[in-house]
Design a protein around this motif. Structure first.
Motif, mmCIF file in Angstrom:
data_model
loop_
_atom_site.group_PDB
_atom_site.id
_atom_site.type_symbol
_atom_site.label_atom_id
_atom_site.label_comp_id
_atom_site.label_asym_id
_atom_site.label_seq_id
_atom_site.Cartn_x
_atom_site.Cartn_y
_atom_site.Cartn_z
ATOM 1 N N ASN A 113 35.163 36.241 39.422
ATOM 2 C CA ASN A 113 36.539 36.024 38.995
ATOM 3 C C ASN A 113 37.376 35.389 40.099
ATOM 4 O OD1 ASN A 113 38.223 36.134 36.805
ATOM 5 N ND2 ASN A 113 37.946 38.331 36.514
ATOM 6 N N ASN A 122 43.795 44.794 35.617
ATOM 7 C CA ASN A 122 42.828 43.692 35.691
ATOM 8 C C ASN A 122 43.154 42.835 36.914
ATOM 9 O OD1 ASN A 122 42.255 44.278 32.638
ATOM 10 N ND2 ASN A 122 40.731 42.778 33.313
ATOM 11 N N SER A 123 42.281 41.876 37.198
ATOM 12 C CA SER A 123 42.431 41.183 38.477
ATOM 13 C C SER A 123 43.686 40.322 38.557
ATOM 14 C CB SER A 123 41.192 40.347 38.784
ATOM 15 O OG SER A 123 40.971 39.444 37.746
ATOM 16 N N THR A 128 35.388 47.144 37.762
ATOM 17 C CA THR A 128 36.831 47.359 37.658
ATOM 18 C C THR A 128 37.139 48.620 36.859
ATOM 19 O OG1 THR A 128 37.286 44.995 37.821
ATOM 20 C CG2 THR A 128 39.011 46.356 36.846
ATOM 21 N N LYS A 148 36.105 46.880 44.674
ATOM 22 C CA LYS A 148 37.279 46.986 43.803
ATOM 23 C C LYS A 148 38.220 48.108 44.242
ATOM 24 C CE LYS A 148 35.561 44.038 40.680
ATOM 25 N NZ LYS A 148 36.146 42.803 40.169
ATOM 26 N N GLN A 155 42.594 44.175 48.641
ATOM 27 C CA GLN A 155 41.280 43.627 48.983
ATOM 28 C C GLN A 155 41.297 42.838 50.299
ATOM 29 O OE1 GLN A 155 40.069 43.281 44.315
ATOM 30 N NE2 GLN A 155 39.490 41.556 45.585
ATOM 31 N N CYS A 193 42.656 48.389 31.609
ATOM 32 C CA CYS A 193 41.951 47.161 31.947
ATOM 33 C C CYS A 193 40.952 46.812 30.853
ATOM 34 C CB CYS A 193 41.246 47.266 33.295
ATOM 35 S SG CYS A 193 39.942 48.496 33.368
ATOM 36 N N ARG A 249 46.099 44.123 43.568
ATOM 37 C CA ARG A 249 44.653 44.181 43.801
ATOM 38 C C ARG A 249 44.260 43.256 44.964
ATOM 39 N NH1 ARG A 249 41.381 44.461 39.047
ATOM 40 N NH2 ARG A 249 39.798 43.784 40.520
ATOM 41 N N GLY A 276 38.870 36.568 42.697
ATOM 42 C CA GLY A 276 39.933 37.346 43.335
ATOM 43 C C GLY A 276 39.564 37.733 44.761
ATOM 44 N N ASN A 277 38.282 37.997 44.992
ATOM 45 C CA ASN A 277 37.890 38.498 46.301
ATOM 46 C C ASN A 277 37.932 37.409 47.373
ATOM 47 O OD1 ASN A 277 37.271 40.895 47.633
ATOM 48 N ND2 ASN A 277 35.058 40.525 47.579
#
Lengths: 354, 354
Positions: free
Chosen positions: A190, A156-157, A90, A63, A166, A84, A162, A192-193
């Motif tokens: 989630n 937040n994501s 996070t 994160k 990443q 967040c 973010r 995002g990654n």
């Protein structure tokens, strides 16, 4: 390629920053890519296996790559605080970077949802932790309203900065390997990654013509909305970092899977914990349980013959967080120490030397 | 200066290794040197303050630098196992590197001395943990006897390869600063680390002619044998990583102090915890309590005027381990979250926005 720099300094040209952005950094990134020769032997495969150990970021998870960008941009906007709704990695990361920025951090959590231990980092970094008598969605609603009314930045994501931060992990892997990997295995919560890595690899492909890896994402069986193609109302898994029933980057994860001709599948908690123990016992790498979804996924694909064991190439498994985030799980999962009298022979015997 | 290498590959020529040494590495080292501008402002000093964040080594402490060398040398000798009497960072590191080497690891501890949580890393890395009905000295005796009788390598701090590996941190600091620092502040427990850093700086001084830093070591008041010049039979401090009553490298620590014209002093638990919280809240850096002895020491020297606050130069504080090693301490030290009803205004008020 220096380790003495954070990711903004290292990757300035590919991030949404400029000369006026105050760089808030804890020297995140530059995490190890560990050659997993013991695992390779144990799996009996022809390809190279690498572990990207993201647990060695400052707050113990990936994160931090996104947070350095999100908090720097919040500082550029002169936000009073970052906020967040999170109980885990996070909130730890947001509060650490906010502390470094001299900014307030606010963590909104559903009352009764979480053990205090999970919040130890946010608390020690000085976050204002507010427990609200509602569920997680109720918390998110409050967070959004606060961002509208006050000079507060949501980290937040959903914050696109973010994802930008990443994606730098794809660049690091490519730098160390001298090429992109053939396959990348990673946990999906989630989502995002996986979105961020895929963005990174696509940029590298466009700029340098290197080929795109197949993106292989893994959810926990009890929290597998993308695999089952439905929102999971009560997600359950020991892998708390991917206990998500309705991923924020759902659509993007599906795109990464389809565009890369990869896959997103699920692995049971049992298989996750088995892989998690294998990482620690065979490779000396202690990761968060969720991280082990990548290795559990690789093993599943070998069983299913979705990946050829004699294939010559490179496979990277992403380990998203450090095992010290969840030390109780280790204590629960292993045998207790043997107790013996003060005798060299008895100790030798207990230790398996004779 | 690549982050993609462990310290043996990076510093091959200054370590007791050769082409036949099997390199057992988890890509340790290359840890951040964080510029602590907030602390500098808060202290109101003219010099630069840097934090060497050794908690970002693979197992969460500086021990990994020494362990990669000690375990590689054990592998070169074809030892069957590595062994140590330790309940903390040493056992975590030894067992992780032994796992990577495909070697057994044995951890001998006094029965009843330790909470299982402290052993979570050793256990998950597959160490044989043997609790012996004796005290710490009894454990050390058993360990020595085992090393005589079996092909087992002792990796306690008496192993000189540990010091060699640990000295590489001096080289990293010098690389990043482009020079040696003027002062180095650090915790002192068993005193192997101050010995190692001083060895590193002296080598750099001999080779490159750079000046030697003043070595400033700090023990906890309840465990200050070097300061009090006597063995402390029942050392007590919250900073468990430096709770040592009879340091293995006592004499070398005194030499480092005297040769560098530095000092070794003690700081109270209260001051250690205060500095520990300041690191987390002002700089976003979560360290083990023991690590904060360095900052507590710097503050003491400013109070005592042993260091001039207007002096222009560089001060490095060594943070030896990650705060996640002791998450309970954080939970104990902070205010519990506030609980409010589902109302944006109430959350804003609880968070201090209005």
């Amino acid at each position: 390629m220096g380790y003495g720099k954070g990711i903004i300094e290292k990757y300035f040209n590919i991030l949404p920053v400029n000369e006026n952005t105050p760089v808030v950094t804890l020297n995140e990134g530059s995490t190890p890519l560990i050659k997993a020769e013991n695992l390779r032997d144990k799996l009996g495969v022809g390809f190279e296996v690498f572990l990207k150990y993201e647990g060695l970021n400052p707050t113990g998870s990936f994160k931090d790559r996104g947070m350095t960008v999100a908090v720097s941009k919040a500082a550029e906007k002169k936000a009073r605080a970052v906020i967040c709704a999170s109980t885990g990695n996070t909130s730890a990361s947001a509060s650490a970077y906010a502390a470094k920025a001299g900014m307030k951090s606010i963590v909104v959590i559903p009352k009764g949802a979480i053990a205090l231990g999970k919040l130890s980092q946010a608390l020690i970094h000085g976050a204002k932790v507010v427990a609200v008598k509602t569920n997680f969605d109720g918390c998110l609603k409050v967070v959004r309203e606060l961002c509208e009314k006050y000079e507060v930045e949501m980290v937040n994501s959903l914050n696109p900065n973010r994802i930008e931060g990443q994606k730098t992990a794809s660049y690091e892997i490519t730098e160390i390997l001298g090429d992109t990997p053939d396959y990348q295995f990673m946990p999906v919560g989630n989502a995002g990654n996986i979105t961020a890595y895929w963005k990174g690899y696509k940029e590298i492909n466009e700029k340098r013509g290197l080929s795109l890896p197949k993106m292989m994402g893994f959810q926990a069986s009890g929290a597998a909305p993308i695999v089952e193609d439905r929102i999971v109302n009560k997600p359950e898994t020991v892998a708390t970092a991917i206990r998500i029933g309705n991923p924020a980057s759902w659509r993007q994860a599906v795109s990464a899977r389809d565009e890369s001709k990869g896959g997103i599948d699920s692995v049971s908690d049992e298989k996750i914990l088995q892989a998690w123990q294998e990482l620690a016992a065979c490779e000396g790498v202690f990761a968060e349980p969720a991280s082990a979804a990548s290795l559990a996924g690789l093993k599943l694909c070998l069983e299913n013959k979705k990946i050829d064991k004699d294939f010559r190439g490179s496979v990277v498994c992403i380990l998203t967080g450090h095992g010290l985030k969840d030390p109780d799980r280790a204590v629960k999962s292993v045998k207790k120490p043997v107790v013996v009298k003060e005798s060299t022979e008895k100790v030798a015997s207990a230790a398996g030397l004779i």
